[in-house]
Design an enzyme around this catalytic site. Structure first.
Site, PDB file in Angstrom:
ATOM      1  N   ASP A  13      24.446  45.411 -38.362  1.00  0.00           N
ATOM      2  CA  ASP A  13      24.052  46.684 -38.988  1.00  0.00           C
ATOM      3  C   ASP A  13      24.219  47.871 -38.051  1.00  0.00           C
ATOM      4  OD1 ASP A  13      23.148  45.131 -41.217  1.00  0.00           O
ATOM      5  OD2 ASP A  13      21.356  44.675 -40.056  1.00  0.00           O
ATOM      6  N   LYS A  16      29.439  49.231 -38.247  1.00  0.00           N
ATOM      7  CA  LYS A  16      30.843  48.827 -38.088  1.00  0.00           C
ATOM      8  C   LYS A  16      31.687  49.262 -39.276  1.00  0.00           C
ATOM      9  CE  LYS A  16      29.505  44.574 -37.843  1.00  0.00           C
ATOM     10  NZ  LYS A  16      28.063  44.697 -37.689  1.00  0.00           N
ATOM     11  N   GLY A  40      26.922  42.895 -45.364  1.00  0.00           N
ATOM     12  CA  GLY A  40      26.949  43.866 -46.448  1.00  0.00           C
ATOM     13  C   GLY A  40      27.393  45.200 -45.899  1.00  0.00           C
ATOM     14  N   HIS A  41      28.429  45.753 -46.483  1.00  0.00           N
ATOM     15  CA  HIS A  41      28.877  47.087 -46.089  1.00  0.00           C
ATOM     16  C   HIS A  41      28.611  48.030 -47.250  1.00  0.00           C
ATOM     17  CE1 HIS A  41      31.948  45.567 -42.906  1.00  0.00           C
ATOM     18  NE2 HIS A  41      30.720  45.621 -42.459  1.00  0.00           N
ATOM     19  N   GLN A 211      28.095  41.054 -38.681  1.00  0.00           N
ATOM     20  CA  GLN A 211      26.932  40.800 -37.822  1.00  0.00           C
ATOM     21  C   GLN A 211      27.171  41.384 -36.421  1.00  0.00           C
ATOM     22  OE1 GLN A 211      28.187  37.631 -39.527  1.00  0.00           O
ATOM     23  NE2 GLN A 211      27.151  38.543 -41.246  1.00  0.00           N
TER      24      GLN A 211
HETATM   25  P1  IMP Z   1      22.632  33.798 -41.921  1.00  0.00           P
HETATM   26  O1  IMP Z   1      23.839  34.468 -41.368  1.00  0.00           O
HETATM   27  O2  IMP Z   1      22.350  34.133 -43.360  1.00  0.00           O
HETATM   28  O3  IMP Z   1      22.621  32.319 -41.654  1.00  0.00           O
HETATM   29  O4  IMP Z   1      21.363  34.373 -41.120  1.00  0.00           O
HETATM   30  C1  IMP Z   1      21.165  34.111 -39.729  1.00  0.00           C
HETATM   31  C2  IMP Z   1      20.586  35.328 -39.029  1.00  0.00           C
HETATM   32  O5  IMP Z   1      21.550  36.371 -39.008  1.00  0.00           O
HETATM   33  C3  IMP Z   1      19.350  35.925 -39.720  1.00  0.00           C
HETATM   34  O6  IMP Z   1      18.502  36.439 -38.711  1.00  0.00           O
HETATM   35  C4  IMP Z   1      19.927  37.062 -40.544  1.00  0.00           C
HETATM   36  O7  IMP Z   1      18.980  38.071 -40.804  1.00  0.00           O
HETATM   37  C5  IMP Z   1      21.017  37.548 -39.610  1.00  0.00           C
HETATM   38  N1  IMP Z   1      22.122  38.219 -40.333  1.00  0.00           N
HETATM   39  C6  IMP Z   1      23.106  37.648 -41.037  1.00  0.00           C
HETATM   40  N2  IMP Z   1      23.940  38.583 -41.528  1.00  0.00           N
HETATM   41  C7  IMP Z   1      23.479  39.762 -41.097  1.00  0.00           C
HETATM   42  C8  IMP Z   1      23.943  41.117 -41.244  1.00  0.00           C
HETATM   43  O8  IMP Z   1      24.977  41.402 -41.867  1.00  0.00           O
HETATM   44  N3  IMP Z   1      23.181  42.064 -40.636  1.00  0.00           N
HETATM   45  C9  IMP Z   1      22.076  41.769 -39.913  1.00  0.00           C
HETATM   46  N4  IMP Z   1      21.623  40.535 -39.739  1.00  0.00           N
HETATM   47  C10 IMP Z   1      22.307  39.537 -40.326  1.00  0.00           C
END
Ligand code: IMP
Length: 391
Positions: A13, A16, A40-41, A211
């Site tokens: 977040d 990017k 999510g963008h 991420q």
């Molecule tokens: P997962 O990717 O859904 O398995 O989540 C693993 C960790 O990554 C968790 O702490 C999520 O909140 C974090 N996470 C996954 N995608 C994002 C993102 O796009 N932005 C921020 N945190 C993310």
């Protein structure tokens, strides 16, 4: 072929999507290299808010080809819904999308496993089936995209679904919604390529990260991480490009820090200041709607992220959110349990010389040029301080 990468240096977040959007028009190809619909963008197109999870944000640039790379896990159901949404905006994404034939599919059962096992709960995952899909990939029972060409594809989907369902016999079995099969049909109509053969025909490629570094499966705060390589290693593996092809590594950081989900966050704030940052910075997840945890900038973590990614230019985002604070802090050292902060004078606006002082402080502390500054949420809210080092 020269590859420039846009990577998150924090916990995701960082903004990017905006930087990719700004740069995309200068590249024939924008390629996502890892992750899935956990990302999510949020973008604005013709005055309408659009949140993209699977389709690269370069899709709004008519001249740009968008690649979904080998390192990605793609959910056909989410993909279908997203493409439908884009059609409604008059965009025909399938004309400009190219998929790596070896990316892996997220099946409905992967989301189901995450829900019924409650494994994701202690990590605070996005519950999009990311972990279980990558787990199947590494356990060598996952379904690569190319499996959709097989006459036995449906049987393979049902087989993997039954495999997982048997692990949780007390749970109501997972369902496979119609939109999943619609998504598969759509995927069958799209170009699928061997990236290692296809990508080098282009002179330049913009690699788009999801991420952030601190969520990388190896380099991040394990086990509170996502299941893929969010770092430069993910670019090499996920797009199958050689290291010599990497030209510029653009690292994105906010002027403060946020984290969604569980896990260590040494500079975390609570109370009024955290609530103020959440409110003013709009710090709510674009995939899950969860409030993001907020804290001061962590230069110890940033230096680490810059080192392991070989970052050559930094873009600073959301410094405008901090406008009006009398004092701004940044962690400069100390253990995670007792961070040591440097206190800097706050700024009223980004024209303020005290803000320039903050930028100079960051450049000195990070030893990397601050190439650009995002001055607000809109695409036009952007100031380039230096030419991007692309030699
Ligand atoms: P997962 O990717 O859904 O398995 O989540 C693993 C960790 O990554 C968790 O702490 C999520 O909140 C974090 N996470 C996954 N995608 C994002 C993102 O796009 N932005 C921020 N945190 C993310």
């Amino acid at each position: 072929m020269r590859v420039d990468a846009v990577l998150g240096l924090q916990w995701g977040d960082e903004g990017k999507g905006k930087v990719v959007d700004l740069l995309a028009a200068g590249y024939p190809v924008v390629a996502r290299f890892q992750g899935g619909p956990n990302a999510g963008h949020t973008l604005y197109h013709a005055g309408k808010k659009v949140v993209l999870h699977q389709v690269p944000s370069g899709i709004f640039h008519p001249e740009v080809l968008c690649v979904i790379g080998e390192g990605v896990v793609l959910d056909p159901e989410v993909f279908w819904k997203e493409v439908e949404g884009l059609w409604a905006l008059g965009i025909v994404p399938e004309e400009r999308l190219v998929l790596s034939e070896g990316l892996h599919l997220i099946l409905p059962v992967h989301r189901w496993v995450e829900a019924v096992s409650q494994e994701g709960e202690k990590i605070g995952t996005t519950r999009r089936g990311i972990g279980p899909a990558y787990a199947d990939r590494y356990a060598r029972r996952g379904l690569p995209l190319r499996a959709i060409e097989s006459p036995s594809f449906e049987r393979q989907v049902l087989g993997l679904t039954a495999y997982h369902a048997a692990r949780f016999p007390d749970q109501p079995p997972p369902e496979i919604p119609e939109d999943f099969w619609r998504g598969v049909e759509l995927l069958r109509r799209l170009p699928r390529v061997r990236l290692a053969e296809w990508l080098p025909q282009f002179s330049t490629v913009l690699a788009e990260g999801s991420q952030g570094t601190m969520l990388d499966i190896f380099a991040g705060t394990y086990p509170y991480v996502t299941a893929s390589h969010t770092t430069i290693a993910g670019v090499l593996a996920g797009l199958m490009v050689p290291p010599q092809a990497i030209r510029t590594v653009i690292g994105i950081t906010k002027a403060y820090a946020t984290r969604v989900g569980e896990g260590p966050f040494p500079t975390e704030l609570d109370g009024d200041l955290a609530a103020w940052l959440q409110e003013k910075g709009g710090e709510r997840g674009s995939t899950t709607g969860r409030l993001r945890r907020c804290g001061w900038l962590d230069l110890v973590a940033l230096r680490y992220a810059i080192q392991i990614n070989g970052v050559t230019a930094v873009a600073l985002t959301k410094a405008d959110v901090l406008c009006g604070l009398p004092e701004v802090r940044a962690r400069v050292g100390g253990p995670d349990s007792a961070p040591i902060y440097e206190s800097l004078p706050g700024w009223e606006s980004l024209e303020d010389s005290r803000f320039e002082g903050f930028v100079a402080f960051l450049e000195e502390a990070l030893q990397v040029p601050i190439w650009g500054i995002s001055t607000g949420p809109a695409r036009a809210d952007w100031r380039e301080r230096l030419p991007l080092p692309t030699s």
